[in-house]
Scaffold this active site. Structure first.
Site, PDB file in Angstrom:
ATOM      1  N   HIS A 152       0.840  -1.213   0.000  1.00  0.00           N
ATOM      2  CA  HIS A 152       0.000   0.000   0.000  1.00  0.00           C
ATOM      3  C   HIS A 152       0.870   1.257   0.000  1.00  0.00           C
ATOM      4  O   HIS A 152       0.468   2.293   0.508  1.00  0.00           O
ATOM      5  CB  HIS A 152      -0.961   0.030   1.193  1.00  0.00           C
ATOM      6  CG  HIS A 152      -1.598  -1.283   1.477  1.00  0.00           C
ATOM      7  ND1 HIS A 152      -2.745  -1.702   0.847  1.00  0.00           N
ATOM      8  CD2 HIS A 152      -1.220  -2.304   2.297  1.00  0.00           C
ATOM      9  CE1 HIS A 152      -3.052  -2.918   1.278  1.00  0.00           C
ATOM     10  NE2 HIS A 152      -2.142  -3.311   2.148  1.00  0.00           N
ATOM     11  N   SER A 177      14.755  19.865 -17.793  1.00  0.00           N
ATOM     12  CA  SER A 177      13.537  20.644 -18.025  1.00  0.00           C
ATOM     13  C   SER A 177      13.921  21.927 -18.758  1.00  0.00           C
ATOM     14  O   SER A 177      15.001  22.473 -18.540  1.00  0.00           O
ATOM     15  CB  SER A 177      12.891  20.968 -16.678  1.00  0.00           C
ATOM     16  OG  SER A 177      12.143  22.161 -16.778  1.00  0.00           O
ATOM     17  N   LYS A 186      16.258  20.306 -12.657  1.00  0.00           N
ATOM     18  CA  LYS A 186      15.613  19.017 -12.931  1.00  0.00           C
ATOM     19  C   LYS A 186      16.509  17.987 -13.623  1.00  0.00           C
ATOM     20  O   LYS A 186      17.311  18.325 -14.474  1.00  0.00           O
ATOM     21  CB  LYS A 186      14.391  19.245 -13.834  1.00  0.00           C
ATOM     22  CG  LYS A 186      13.246  19.916 -13.140  1.00  0.00           C
ATOM     23  CD  LYS A 186      12.610  18.977 -12.127  1.00  0.00           C
ATOM     24  CE  LYS A 186      11.151  19.271 -12.006  1.00  0.00           C
ATOM     25  NZ  LYS A 186      10.317  18.267 -12.533  1.00  0.00           N
ATOM     26  N   GLU A 238       9.369   6.914 -17.704  1.00  0.00           N
ATOM     27  CA  GLU A 238       7.980   7.361 -17.883  1.00  0.00           C
ATOM     28  C   GLU A 238       7.454   6.965 -19.256  1.00  0.00           C
ATOM     29  O   GLU A 238       6.294   6.575 -19.404  1.00  0.00           O
ATOM     30  CB  GLU A 238       7.893   8.877 -17.704  1.00  0.00           C
ATOM     31  CG  GLU A 238       8.150   9.298 -16.262  1.00  0.00           C
ATOM     32  CD  GLU A 238       8.355  10.792 -16.123  1.00  0.00           C
ATOM     33  OE1 GLU A 238       7.657  11.412 -15.333  1.00  0.00           O
ATOM     34  OE2 GLU A 238       9.221  11.352 -16.827  1.00  0.00           O
TER      35      GLU A 238
END
Ligand code: ARG
Length: 462
Positions: free
Chosen positions: A157, A278, A284, A291
């Site tokens: 969880h 970025s 970044k 992804e």
């Protein structure tokens, strides 16, 4: 407008819109090599069986080889008006060598031709995927060997659960990819039978030798029913399913790594060469590859539903709907092969950040289960042990301390069965090492598993 090879009975030329609507050459030109190899094996067989002469066979084969090199050197013009790769090549062959070229389609139909091409494509794509899966597993074995003593939490969880070795986590993925490897092997087995010679669906009256073409094309078996041979696209659904599960594993793995790569977790570092920046935020370093793998996975599920939907209502035989099988098949392999290959490289660039992991490793009462087990081993029924431990955790939470900050007398106030040896049981490393049950995270188990994985890979035929 080109004269159609099937145009004998037609009085009017095909409408232009129909030509581009029915054409698949943009997709199926990818099959050119398999189509040419299939045709070569076919004419060699025709000549061996004396259906065409040796000279004719040689001329056709030379012509086909020329076409192959034209395609490979970008000197071939594919025409929509010739519908598909099969007729583009046949028409080029006739232009190249004249009327003898018209004999290539003796005892053959596009129905068995396309099925053969697709099976050859699927077989070779599965072999590429097999090699990649093996090198992915090898990379994981290496990583696993290097990180046995790094203790990380596993989560249920997304809440801290228990301490495990980082290698135990990596081995979980080795298990998944080993199952993928078995699925790939099985898909190879299922696609490995030659439909060539089934012709339109009934077989042929020519005295052909199907085992000869099967051998030439490297098929293990020969399909046994000509009607099934031209209808069957099970191998496409099966291979896309195999790819889908492999992608599912890559996607879940990616998800974990994305989370671990956050500042909040800080478990891993991904190499600069496998991350992106970025355009506005200079700080970044984004895990875009992971992804994209996660994002691309859903296209595989789309492809799987696409092919299953195509097949479910088809009258038994060849129907033109089957031409739509190309996109799901090609795109599934392209995506899976590129994702797997990039993932292998990215994995090599990943390092576990032991210091960062250790900063937080003692929070979250990860050894509470060990405390309950300790009590249960002293004959406290497990349900009661669980309850007592829960009370101890609540007590610690209230005082904002960790389990091993408790003094023995505080432990004893919850249960007099707790003695000084409790501190050994609630230590993370001791907890991990104690999980010696088969398949558990104890380092001695992990080491045995690594030996086993190496053996399995060694025997995988590569
Ligand atoms: N382009 C077709 C396909 O991909 C080849 C088979 C055509 N057969 C036919 N009977 N029209 O399915």
């Amino acid at each position: 407008m080109t004269k159609k090879m099937w145009g004998g009975r037609f009085k009017k030329p095909t409408n232009n819109k129909v030509e581009s609507f029915t054409s698949s050459v943009d997709q199926d030109k990818k099959l050119y090599e398999h189509d040419i190899n299939g045709s070569i094996a076919h004419v060699q067989m025709l000549s061996k069986q004396k259906i065409i002469s040796k000279i004719e066979s040689k001329k056709i084969i030379d012509g086909l080889k020329k076409i192959k090199s034209k395609i490979e050197n970008n000197k071939f013009t594919f025409k929509d008006s010739l519908e598909d790769i099969h007729m583009n090549i046949e028409s080029a062959l006739i232009s190249e060598i004249g009327d003898i070229g018209k004999k290539v389609h003796t005892a053959r139909s596009r129905n068995d031709q396309v099925a053969t091409d697709l099976k050859l494509f699927t077989k070779s794509s599965l072999s590429k995927l097999k090699m990649l899966t093996i090198s992915l597993i090898k990379g994981l074995i290496k990583k696993s060997e290097q990180n046995i003593d790094i203790i990380i939490p596993f989560y249920t969880h997304l809440q801290k659960a228990q301490p495990i070795s980082a290698s135990h986590y990596l081995n979980a993925y080795i298990e998944m990819f080993l199952r993928d490897l078995e699925r790939i092997n099985n898909s190879i087995k299922l696609v490995d039978s030659n439909p060539l010679g089934s012709c339109a669906g009934a077989g042929t009256s020519f005295d052909i030798d199907r085992s000869y073409t099967s051998k030439k094309l490297g098929f293990k078996n020969i399909t046994r029913n000509s009607l099934d041979s031209v209808s069957d696209r099970d191998f496409i659904g099966d291979s896309i399913y195999t790819c889908s599960l492999l992608m599912t594993h890559l996607s879940r793995f990616s998800e974990d790594l994305i989370i671990w790569n956050t500042y909040e977790f800080g478990f891993i570092e991904i190499g600069d060469d496998y991350t992106t920046g970025s355009s506005i935020m200079p700080q970044k370093k984004n895990p875009d590859i992971l992804e994209l793998i996660r994002g691309k996975t859903s296209s595989l599920y789309g492809n799987l539903i696409n092919i299953l939907g195509n097949l479910k209502g088809l009258p038994t035989s060849y129907n033109r709907d089957l031409q739509e099988d190309k996109h799901p098949l090609f795109s599934s392999f392209e995506t899976t092969i590129s994702c797997a290959s990039l993932f292998i490289d990215l994995l090599k660039s990943i390092k576990f950040k032991r210091k960062e992991i250790d900063k937080n490793i003692n929070s979250g009462f990860m050894t509470a289960t060990d405390l309950a087990d300790y009590l249960a081993k002293k004959n406290v029924p497990f349900r009661d042990a669980h309850h007592i431990t829960g009370q101890i955790v609540a007590y610690c939470e209230n005082k904002n301390i960790k389990l091993f900050d408790l003094e023995l007398k505080e432990f004893k106030s919850f249960s007099n069965k707790i003695d000084a040896d409790i501190y050994k049981s609630i230590d993370n490393k001791a907890s991990m090492s104690s999980k010696k049950s088969f398949g558990g995270t104890a380092p001695q188990n992990i080491k045995k598993m690594i030996v086993l994985y190496k053996k399995i890979i060694k025997n995988s035929g590569n």
